[in-house]
Structures are given as C-alpha cells and as structure tokens.
Design a protein around this motif. Sequence first.
Motif, PDB file in Angstrom:
ATOM      1  N   SER A 146       0.865  -1.186   0.000  1.00 20.32           N
ATOM      2  CA  SER A 146       0.000   0.000   0.000  1.00 20.32           C
ATOM      3  C   SER A 146       0.905   1.241   0.000  1.00 20.32           C
ATOM      4  O   SER A 146       2.045   1.172   0.430  1.00 20.32           O
ATOM      5  CB  SER A 146      -0.930  -0.016   1.220  1.00 20.32           C
ATOM      6  OG  SER A 146      -0.198  -0.301   2.406  1.00 20.32           O
ATOM      7  N   LEU A 165      -5.256   0.742   1.719  1.00 22.26           N
ATOM      8  CA  LEU A 165      -5.230  -0.273   2.779  1.00 22.26           C
ATOM      9  C   LEU A 165      -6.325  -1.321   2.576  1.00 22.26           C
ATOM     10  O   LEU A 165      -6.080  -2.516   2.704  1.00 22.26           O
ATOM     11  CB  LEU A 165      -5.387   0.384   4.156  1.00 22.26           C
ATOM     12  CG  LEU A 165      -4.201   1.219   4.648  1.00 22.26           C
ATOM     13  CD1 LEU A 165      -4.550   1.914   5.967  1.00 22.26           C
ATOM     14  CD2 LEU A 165      -2.952   0.345   4.820  1.00 22.26           C
ATOM     15  N   LEU A 185      -5.497  -5.173   1.950  1.00 18.14           N
ATOM     16  CA  LEU A 185      -5.884  -6.155   2.966  1.00 18.14           C
ATOM     17  C   LEU A 185      -6.961  -7.120   2.454  1.00 18.14           C
ATOM     18  O   LEU A 185      -7.030  -8.264   2.909  1.00 18.14           O
ATOM     19  CB  LEU A 185      -6.311  -5.449   4.249  1.00 18.14           C
ATOM     20  CG  LEU A 185      -5.134  -4.748   4.966  1.00 18.14           C
ATOM     21  CD1 LEU A 185      -5.633  -3.855   6.093  1.00 18.14           C
ATOM     22  CD2 LEU A 185      -4.116  -5.769   5.492  1.00 18.14           C
ATOM     23  N   TYR A 212      -4.857  -9.545   0.717  1.00 17.27           N
ATOM     24  CA  TYR A 212      -4.146 -10.291   1.761  1.00 17.27           C
ATOM     25  C   TYR A 212      -5.042 -11.405   2.315  1.00 17.27           C
ATOM     26  O   TYR A 212      -4.624 -12.555   2.453  1.00 17.27           O
ATOM     27  CB  TYR A 212      -3.728  -9.327   2.870  1.00 17.27           C
ATOM     28  CG  TYR A 212      -2.962  -9.973   3.998  1.00 17.27           C
ATOM     29  CD1 TYR A 212      -1.585 -10.154   3.909  1.00 17.27           C
ATOM     30  CD2 TYR A 212      -3.611 -10.398   5.158  1.00 17.27           C
ATOM     31  CE1 TYR A 212      -0.874 -10.750   4.944  1.00 17.27           C
ATOM     32  CE2 TYR A 212      -2.910 -10.994   6.195  1.00 17.27           C
ATOM     33  CZ  TYR A 212      -1.535 -11.167   6.082  1.00 17.27           C
ATOM     34  OH  TYR A 212      -0.835 -11.754   7.099  1.00 17.27           O
ATOM     35  N   HIS A 252       1.847  -8.025   3.813  1.00 16.79           N
ATOM     36  CA  HIS A 252       1.377  -6.688   3.461  1.00 16.79           C
ATOM     37  C   HIS A 252       2.401  -5.687   3.979  1.00 16.79           C
ATOM     38  O   HIS A 252       2.674  -5.607   5.182  1.00 16.79           O
ATOM     39  CB  HIS A 252       0.003  -6.398   4.067  1.00 16.79           C
ATOM     40  CG  HIS A 252      -0.397  -4.949   3.949  1.00 16.79           C
ATOM     41  ND1 HIS A 252      -0.964  -4.249   4.966  1.00 16.79           N
ATOM     42  CD2 HIS A 252      -0.279  -4.071   2.908  1.00 16.79           C
ATOM     43  CE1 HIS A 252      -1.186  -3.000   4.582  1.00 16.79           C
ATOM     44  NE2 HIS A 252      -0.770  -2.859   3.344  1.00 16.79           N
ATOM     45  N   TYR A 253       2.968  -4.928   3.058  1.00 12.54           N
ATOM     46  CA  TYR A 253       4.031  -3.989   3.403  1.00 12.54           C
ATOM     47  C   TYR A 253       3.579  -2.544   3.229  1.00 12.54           C
ATOM     48  O   TYR A 253       2.974  -2.180   2.211  1.00 12.54           O
ATOM     49  CB  TYR A 253       5.247  -4.259   2.505  1.00 12.54           C
ATOM     50  CG  TYR A 253       6.319  -3.184   2.580  1.00 12.54           C
ATOM     51  CD1 TYR A 253       7.196  -3.118   3.664  1.00 12.54           C
ATOM     52  CD2 TYR A 253       6.448  -2.231   1.567  1.00 12.54           C
ATOM     53  CE1 TYR A 253       8.164  -2.131   3.740  1.00 12.54           C
ATOM     54  CE2 TYR A 253       7.422  -1.239   1.634  1.00 12.54           C
ATOM     55  CZ  TYR A 253       8.270  -1.197   2.719  1.00 12.54           C
ATOM     56  OH  TYR A 253       9.238  -0.217   2.792  1.00 12.54           O
ATOM     57  N   ASN A 254       3.868  -1.727   4.247  1.00  9.94           N
ATOM     58  CA  ASN A 254       3.675  -0.275   4.107  1.00  9.94           C
ATOM     59  C   ASN A 254       4.862   0.414   4.753  1.00  9.94           C
ATOM     60  O   ASN A 254       5.302   0.040   5.849  1.00  9.94           O
ATOM     61  CB  ASN A 254       2.374   0.180   4.772  1.00  9.94           C
ATOM     62  CG  ASN A 254       2.095   1.655   4.481  1.00  9.94           C
ATOM     63  OD1 ASN A 254       2.751   2.536   5.040  1.00  9.94           O
ATOM     64  ND2 ASN A 254       1.160   1.930   3.591  1.00  9.94           N
ATOM     65  N   PHE A 305      -5.092  -5.616   9.473  1.00 12.70           N
ATOM     66  CA  PHE A 305      -4.396  -4.336   9.705  1.00 12.70           C
ATOM     67  C   PHE A 305      -3.156  -4.518  10.581  1.00 12.70           C
ATOM     68  O   PHE A 305      -2.071  -4.011  10.268  1.00 12.70           O
ATOM     69  CB  PHE A 305      -5.383  -3.378  10.372  1.00 12.70           C
ATOM     70  CG  PHE A 305      -4.826  -2.003  10.679  1.00 12.70           C
ATOM     71  CD1 PHE A 305      -4.897  -0.976   9.748  1.00 12.70           C
ATOM     72  CD2 PHE A 305      -4.257  -1.725  11.928  1.00 12.70           C
ATOM     73  CE1 PHE A 305      -4.406   0.299  10.042  1.00 12.70           C
ATOM     74  CE2 PHE A 305      -3.766  -0.457  12.230  1.00 12.70           C
ATOM     75  CZ  PHE A 305      -3.842   0.549  11.279  1.00 12.70           C
ATOM     76  N   THR A 307       0.329  -5.853   9.245  1.00 15.53           N
ATOM     77  CA  THR A 307       1.116  -5.058   8.297  1.00 15.53           C
ATOM     78  C   THR A 307       2.581  -5.014   8.729  1.00 15.53           C
ATOM     79  O   THR A 307       2.877  -4.837   9.912  1.00 15.53           O
ATOM     80  CB  THR A 307       0.554  -3.616   8.237  1.00 15.53           C
ATOM     81  OG1 THR A 307      -0.819  -3.690   7.865  1.00 15.53           O
ATOM     82  CG2 THR A 307       1.317  -2.755   7.232  1.00 15.53           C
ATOM     83  N   HIS A 358       6.457  -3.297   8.228  1.00 20.67           N
ATOM     84  CA  HIS A 358       7.074  -2.047   7.776  1.00 20.67           C
ATOM     85  C   HIS A 358       8.503  -2.288   7.321  1.00 20.67           C
ATOM     86  O   HIS A 358       9.243  -1.356   7.029  1.00 20.67           O
ATOM     87  CB  HIS A 358       6.985  -1.007   8.883  1.00 20.67           C
ATOM     88  CG  HIS A 358       5.585  -0.859   9.392  1.00 20.67           C
ATOM     89  ND1 HIS A 358       4.590  -0.261   8.656  1.00 20.67           N
ATOM     90  CD2 HIS A 358       4.988  -1.304  10.537  1.00 20.67           C
ATOM     91  CE1 HIS A 358       3.447  -0.327   9.330  1.00 20.67           C
ATOM     92  NE2 HIS A 358       3.660  -0.950  10.468  1.00 20.67           N
TER      93      HIS A 358
END
Lengths: 314, 314
Positions: free
Chosen positions: B19, B28, B32, B35, B47-49, B64, B67, B69
Amino acid sequence: MYQEAWKRMLEANHIVIVSHVHPDGDTLGSALALYDVLTRVGKKVTHYNTNNELPRVYDFLPGFAKTKHVLPKTFDLVVSCDCSTRDRLKLPKGDYEIINIDHHITNRYFGQMNLVVDRFTSAGMVVYELLKANEIEISKECAICLYTAIADDTGFFLYGDMDALTFSIVSHLVKCGANPQEIASKVKRREPLSKIRLYGYMLNHFDLHENGTIATIIFDKAALESTGAKRHDTKNIINMLRSIVNVTSAIMILEEKEGGYKVSLRSKDINVSQIALEYQGGGHKTAAGFEVPSCDPTVLRDEIVAKIKRITEV
Amino acid sequence: MYQEAWKRMLEANHIVIVSHVHPDGDTLGSALALYDVLTRVGKKVTHYNTNNELPRVYDFLPGFAKTKHVLPKTFDLVVSCDCSTRDRLKLPKGDYEIINIDHHITNRYFGQMNLVVDRFTSAGMVVYELLKANEIEISKECAICLYTAIADDTGFFLYGDMDALTFSIVSHLVKCGANPQEIASKVKRREPLSKIRLYGYMLNHFDLHENGTIATIIFDKAALESTGAKRHDTKNIINMLRSIVNVTSAIMILEEKEGGYKVSLRSKDINVSQIALEYQGGGHKTAAGFEVPSCDPTVLRDEIVAKIKRITEV
C-alpha cells in the motif's frame, strides 16, 4: 398491498400528496417521486406542504417549485410520505381517505392503507418498492427524487441499518439517471455562511464532561444572533461533537425565539431516547430530542449529563 | 487480464502486497482484501507499508495489525494497490515483478501487469472485479476491506463519478457481511479532539475574497500548536470551506514543520489543477495541491486568489 395502493391512486380524481412539517430530503423526495409518476400517468395531483418556505438545498428536486402551501378545494385521496403521526401533516380535520407511506417504527397507522416498512431506512425505499411492485418505469426525475430521499435519511450512507437492498435500489436509481455526485453537491455543498459561523461558535464554546465522554453546547438567542444563524442552521451540527473519538454522547440545548428550549441528544450507542421520554420527547436510540419550557439551560444540561452518566454506569 | 493476474499470484512463492505512503482507506482496504483472499488459498503473503504508524481510523480492517514495515528478505512478486507511481511504494531498487492494481488516470503503468481501470472511483473496485472474474468467494473480512476502500475514496459516496456498478458492488459487499454503519462509525466518528479544535480555529480565522467566492485559511506552526493538531489532522478539513453556498474554491496554506508550505486547492468546478501545475504540483480538476519553499504565506495566498480570479473570468 402495493398493488391495492396503486389501484386506489389510479381510481382517485384528485390526489393530495403530503410531505411533513419541517421537511427533509426523505419526505420531499418521496412525495415528489410520486408526484412525478402520478402526473405522468395523467392523474390530477397536488404536492402539499404546510411550510411556506422549504429548505433551499432541495430546490433541484423535479417538481419542487410546484409545491402548494394551500390545500385545493376538493380532493378525494391523501398520500402521506415519511410521516409517523397525522398531526405532522398539518391537514385540517376531515374525513379524508389516507394512504400512509412510511418507515418509522413509531408510525401510528393513521391511514386507511398503511404502507409502513420499518426495516427500511427511508420512506423513499417504500415508494421504490411500490413502483417496482406495479412495474412502473422510473424516469430520471423520479430517480433523482428517490436517490435524494434514500441518501438524505441516512446522512448520505453513514447512519441507519443500510442493507444490501438499500444499495441495490440505489444502484438501479443511478442507472435510471440519478447522479450521486450532483445530488451530494446540491444537498451537502450549499451551506449558508451563517451555518459555518455557527459551527465556529460551537467549536469554540462546547464543553466536555465526564472525562471527555460527553460533549455539550448551549445556543442562546445571542449566539444565534451573533452568527446570523437561523434555527434550521442548527440541524445536525451536533453530529460533529459526537464524532470526537472519546465522546459517547452529545447534547445540544437551543433557546427558542418564542421561549423555552429545544434539546437534541446524540450518542454512539447509549440509548438516549429513554432520557428524551422522561421529558415527554421521543426519537431513536442514538438520536432523540425534547422540548422544555423556560429554565436555566446550564442546570438542565447538568441534569442531562447526570442522567447519561447514570445510564453509562449501569 | 484478471485471469492472468490471478494465475500469476497463485504461481508465486511469496507475494508482497504494497500500500502507498501516507495510506488511505482505498490503498489499505484493497491491499488487505487481497491479503485475506491470498492467505485463505494458502499463499505466503506479506502486506508492506513504509509508514511505521498507520492511520488509526483503519485499525478495524481485518489484517491491519499484521502489516509489516520492513520488507521480507525474499519474495518473488509485488502487488501494488492504489498507487500511480512506483516511487510511492517506497520499495528499494530491484528487478521485482510487479502487478499494478490502480484506478488513477495518471498511473504510469510501472508493472509487468497493469490492472488500471481509470473509470473506477477506487482501486477497491478493481480488486473486486479481479475476484469476481476468478470466481473467488468474498469472505466477510474481505467484504469489510473492499467496502472501506470504495467508500473512503469517494468521501463515503459524496465525490467522484459513482455509477450504477459502484453501488451494485457495494450492495454485494454488504450481502457478504460488510456493515455500512459500523464502517462509517470507525472511519468517520473517531476524530481526535485536536482536529475538532483545528476546525474551530479554521472557522474563526478563515478569510473570504472576491465577493465571498473564494475562501482561504493559513495554518502557521503556532495555529497547529495552539490546537494540539498534527499535520494529518488538516486532511480534508478545507472541504468545509468549499461547502459554503457561494464559495467556488478554497485554499489552505499549511506551514510545514521542516519549513516551507503545503498548499491545498479545492473547487466546486473550476480547474484548480492547472494552478497546482504552475507550482510543479498536481492533482485533479477540483482537488489539487503543491509545495513551496519558505515565503510570506499571505503574499502566496493573494497570488493564488488572483490566479483563481483570472480563471473564473475567462
């Protein structure tokens, strides 16, 4: 029931469609959708509303300008839209035949026919189902009216028990010509400056109680005068206080021109209608209200705060 | 194309769904939703942010909290959601295979596969169509993510070219278990007090120009400090100024902590993106923005007001 109601409308000579006092988008949209459909099939129809001045934000609704504020001399059928009690129609006494189209759980079934579907979020949905059941084509004009009715009564899809049917109806109305962005623009982006200033006043004068869980605002006559706001500018502005993260309920106390106070209660999930009932008011679980005669508004506020505190602690 | 993309995902060993920076509900929710679907079919998915702190209002989205990082050491497929340029993914350089899922008209087609549908109001709609084309069942969790994606990018059905398809998808998502009122409550009714106070500041300090057709507000560092507001609290609050009946456009000038100013332009129908372009910014017709180095913000404001005036007079 839908078939019977439609048949009765087709049989009538002159139909008076009535929207309720202090009209909102649901009552006007539902009434004007029916007005569109019935005039198209050649019926003599009058849309009646008791208020001489209708809210300007709905002026784009097809048929809006044709609303009458005086009843015709003769008519043989009344169709009431989005109205739970007969007195909110403001019709003179008489032995009218009434078809009552509504969605309020508190509806009094005052009609000879009562098309009341309380699981629907708006009267507009009932009108839509009436048209569908009778295979009536939905014109662009009718679609605009019904979209507005359905959107307006949920704060544009934020509140109420919207289900899959709500959105499938909305989808069909958009296919029939309702433009969601245009309608939102008309209803939501034409705020008078006075209302914006009233928001400003509220945000600089509200109080927090009980560790910031209850927000309150008192609008006295002077507050309204200083911002240039009218009474109807206060509509829904309390929602902004309820939207604060830690706030569970919000109270607005408004001094009326003619004396006394109007109280609006909003909550996230506490049942505030039971407080309204204690003051002979009414409403829904998370949105309720009542009126009181002259009093000290800060004493009244503290009283209500204490009642909310008591409910919360149970 | 939808079939090919899904096939490629099923073939991958470890998929990284990305995202974009400063994530919103669309990026998001779309990420997701994918995901959810891909983990259900047994794929290894991350899931990478890039942002360590995600906006709290989306914390109810299933997945959520999972996630990451930091990127995993190995992966063989990147799926980008709601992102128009590769640099907003904040991925280190490398020869990744990318499936680019988006709806921005300005998308740069940086993927090996590009599922970009610019007539859709959100990336969430693209993900929905991807699932539908591959006959993937939509779980309640997935439905919540996609409803949020679609609702959030239109300001909950107020902006953008929502068509019948938008609402028929939404209707299906509600049928699959998304609760519209609950989602609205999470996203729209958890405003920090600081943001409410910033609204208060804005409504007591905004200016009107050109007979009240242009509204402007300058937030200097002191204004933010006095209200306790953070930079992200300023998001969208300018919409309230644009909603004033006679206002055709609104300007927000925000002093950045690290110096310089961020300018947000909003209009009802004037093309403000051309003004943003003059300052090397960008955006859409009615919502655009740009950044400038240190300057006198009132001079900058007057300059922009003059430019808007010139466009309006053409």
